[in-house]
Design a protein around this motif. Structure first.
Motif, short mmCIF file in Angstrom:
data_model
loop_
_atom_site.label_atom_id
_atom_site.label_comp_id
_atom_site.label_asym_id
_atom_site.label_seq_id
_atom_site.Cartn_x
_atom_site.Cartn_y
_atom_site.Cartn_z
N CYS A 117 -20.79 -5.01 16.33
CA CYS A 117 -21.51 -5.89 17.27
C CYS A 117 -21.67 -5.23 18.63
O CYS A 117 -22.72 -5.35 19.27
CB CYS A 117 -20.77 -7.22 17.40
SG CYS A 117 -20.90 -8.29 15.95
N ALA A 118 -20.65 -4.52 19.07
CA ALA A 118 -20.75 -3.81 20.35
C ALA A 118 -21.85 -2.76 20.30
O ALA A 118 -22.59 -2.56 21.26
CB ALA A 118 -19.40 -3.17 20.69
N ASP A 119 -21.97 -2.09 19.16
CA ASP A 119 -23.01 -1.08 19.00
C ASP A 119 -24.40 -1.70 18.92
O ASP A 119 -25.37 -1.17 19.48
CB ASP A 119 -22.74 -0.26 17.74
CG ASP A 119 -23.66 0.93 17.61
OD1 ASP A 119 -23.61 1.82 18.48
OD2 ASP A 119 -24.44 0.98 16.64
N VAL A 120 -24.51 -2.85 18.26
CA VAL A 120 -25.80 -3.53 18.12
C VAL A 120 -26.32 -3.99 19.48
O VAL A 120 -27.49 -3.77 19.83
CB VAL A 120 -25.68 -4.73 17.16
CG1 VAL A 120 -26.92 -5.62 17.25
CG2 VAL A 120 -25.47 -4.25 15.73
N TYR A 121 -25.46 -4.64 20.26
CA TYR A 121 -25.91 -5.26 21.51
C TYR A 121 -25.69 -4.38 22.74
O TYR A 121 -26.13 -4.73 23.83
CB TYR A 121 -25.18 -6.59 21.71
CG TYR A 121 -25.57 -7.64 20.69
CD1 TYR A 121 -26.80 -8.28 20.76
CD2 TYR A 121 -24.73 -7.98 19.65
CE1 TYR A 121 -27.18 -9.24 19.84
CE2 TYR A 121 -25.09 -8.93 18.70
CZ TYR A 121 -26.31 -9.56 18.81
OH TYR A 121 -26.68 -10.50 17.88
N LYS A 122 -24.98 -3.26 22.57
CA LYS A 122 -24.68 -2.36 23.68
C LYS A 122 -23.93 -3.10 24.79
O LYS A 122 -24.19 -2.93 25.99
CB LYS A 122 -25.96 -1.72 24.24
CG LYS A 122 -26.85 -1.08 23.19
CD LYS A 122 -26.12 -0.05 22.37
CE LYS A 122 -27.03 0.58 21.30
NZ LYS A 122 -26.28 1.44 20.36
N THR A 123 -22.98 -3.92 24.38
CA THR A 123 -22.15 -4.68 25.31
C THR A 123 -20.68 -4.43 24.99
O THR A 123 -20.36 -3.79 23.98
CB THR A 123 -22.43 -6.19 25.21
OG1 THR A 123 -22.17 -6.63 23.86
CG2 THR A 123 -23.89 -6.51 25.57
N ARG B 285 -29.36 -11.47 12.65
CA ARG B 285 -29.39 -10.08 13.13
C ARG B 285 -28.17 -9.29 12.65
O ARG B 285 -28.31 -8.17 12.14
CB ARG B 285 -29.46 -10.04 14.66
CG ARG B 285 -29.53 -8.61 15.18
CD ARG B 285 -29.78 -8.53 16.67
NE ARG B 285 -29.90 -7.13 17.07
CZ ARG B 285 -30.06 -6.72 18.32
NH1 ARG B 285 -30.15 -7.61 19.31
NH2 ARG B 285 -30.14 -5.43 18.60
N VAL B 286 -26.97 -9.86 12.79
CA VAL B 286 -25.78 -9.08 12.45
C VAL B 286 -25.68 -8.83 10.95
O VAL B 286 -25.31 -7.73 10.52
CB VAL B 286 -24.50 -9.74 13.00
CG1 VAL B 286 -24.14 -11.01 12.26
CG2 VAL B 286 -23.34 -8.74 12.96
N TYR B 287 -26.05 -9.81 10.13
CA TYR B 287 -26.00 -9.59 8.68
C TYR B 287 -27.05 -8.54 8.26
O TYR B 287 -26.82 -7.79 7.30
CB TYR B 287 -26.21 -10.89 7.93
CG TYR B 287 -24.95 -11.68 7.71
CD1 TYR B 287 -24.22 -11.57 6.53
CD2 TYR B 287 -24.46 -12.55 8.68
CE1 TYR B 287 -23.05 -12.31 6.32
CE2 TYR B 287 -23.30 -13.29 8.49
CZ TYR B 287 -22.60 -13.16 7.31
OH TYR B 287 -21.44 -13.89 7.10
#
Length: 271
Positions: free
Chosen positions: A35-41, A127-129
């Motif tokens: 999730c951190a990689d997906v959202y860059k947060t 999105r995450v799935y």
């Protein structure tokens, strides 16, 4: 997607841990790092308040507790307000919360009081799935960007958009033929990927399948390959136990935590 029930959440904690391990195996990422990689947060010791809401059908048993387990399992600081609804919101804000989690019959949201970011569960879950499939390493098929999407509702549509952004060729199916035709027509000129209708009677087979419906047995045997990966936030599971075992399908499915984690990273501050 159907509303969750207490029975859906009965084994949620075990399912979240099992899926975290499976996602690690498939992608090389833990769920929180993905999730951190997906959202860059990234998380920064935010205090997360979970507010029970009594509107509509009321409070779902185990819902708030499942959210708190998710928050704490991934090393975050959270609490469930003693009060509900508006009084709960007041308690959260005066208690120093940075992020609010709350849900009624129509929406489940995360809201960051500090940066005003807001996230909707259906969008973040889709999105995450989808991102889990995009990052899945199936032998030498990382470069083979083909996926089947079953269910084009409020979760399946964000998933479809995610696959297209990643350059996938997407076969799509929905039990509502009007919705299916609408989606195909809307993406007729899509340049970042291809969208085409899927015929369950065809011999098209897929390594990666996304399913987001509230019905059982939606994934036909004809679309399966040995060791296919099914990413499905749908409840109940759209693939029968018999077919899961026959084809050795690996299934990412968990009722609440994965989508919640996606929402939280969607509203965290950027790295």
């Amino acid at each position: 997607m159907a509303l969750l029930t207490p029975d859906d959440l009965q084994n949620m904690t075990d399912a979240l841990v099992e899926n975290d391990n499976l996602v690690r195996e498939l992608t090389g990422f833990s769920l929180d790092r993905l999730c951190a990689d997906v959202y860059k947060t990234e998380k920064k010791n935010e205090k997360i308040a979970i507010i029970p809401v009594t509107a509509g059908c009321g409070i779902i048993g185990r819902f708030s507790e499942s959210l708190l387990f998710t928050v704490k399992h991934f090393g975050m600081n959270g609490f469930i307000t003693k009060n509900t609804d508006v009084a709960g919101f007041y308690e959260a804000v005066t208690g120093g919360a940075d992020i609010i989690l709350m849900a009624d019959d129509l929406a489940f949201i995360a809201y960051n009081l500090r940066n005003q970011k807001i996230a909707h569960n259906q969008i973040c879950t889709g999105r995450v799935y989808a991102e889990i499939l995009c990052r899945t390493k199936i032998s030498n098929l990382m470069s083979k960007k083909e996926v089947l999407v079953i269910g084009l509702g409020k979760v399946g549509t964000p998933a479809l958009e995610t696959f297209l952004i990643e350059g996938y060729s997407v076969s799509v199916f929905d039990a509502d033929s009007n919705r299916l035709n609408e989606v195909v027509a809307d993406h007729a000129d899509c340049s970042s990927g291809k969208v085409k209708p899927y015929d369950p009677n065809s011999n098209s087979q897929f390594d990666k399948i996304f399913e987001a419906t509230p019905a059982a047995n939606t994934v036909p045997e004809s679309c399966l390959k040995n060791n296919s990966v099914l990413s499905t936030p749908g409840i109940p599971c759209g693939l029968s136990k018999a077919l899961q075992e026959k084809y050795g399908v690996k299934i990412v499915q968990e009722p609440l935590g994965i989508g919640t984690l996606s929402m939280l990273y969607a509203v965290f501050d950027e790295k």
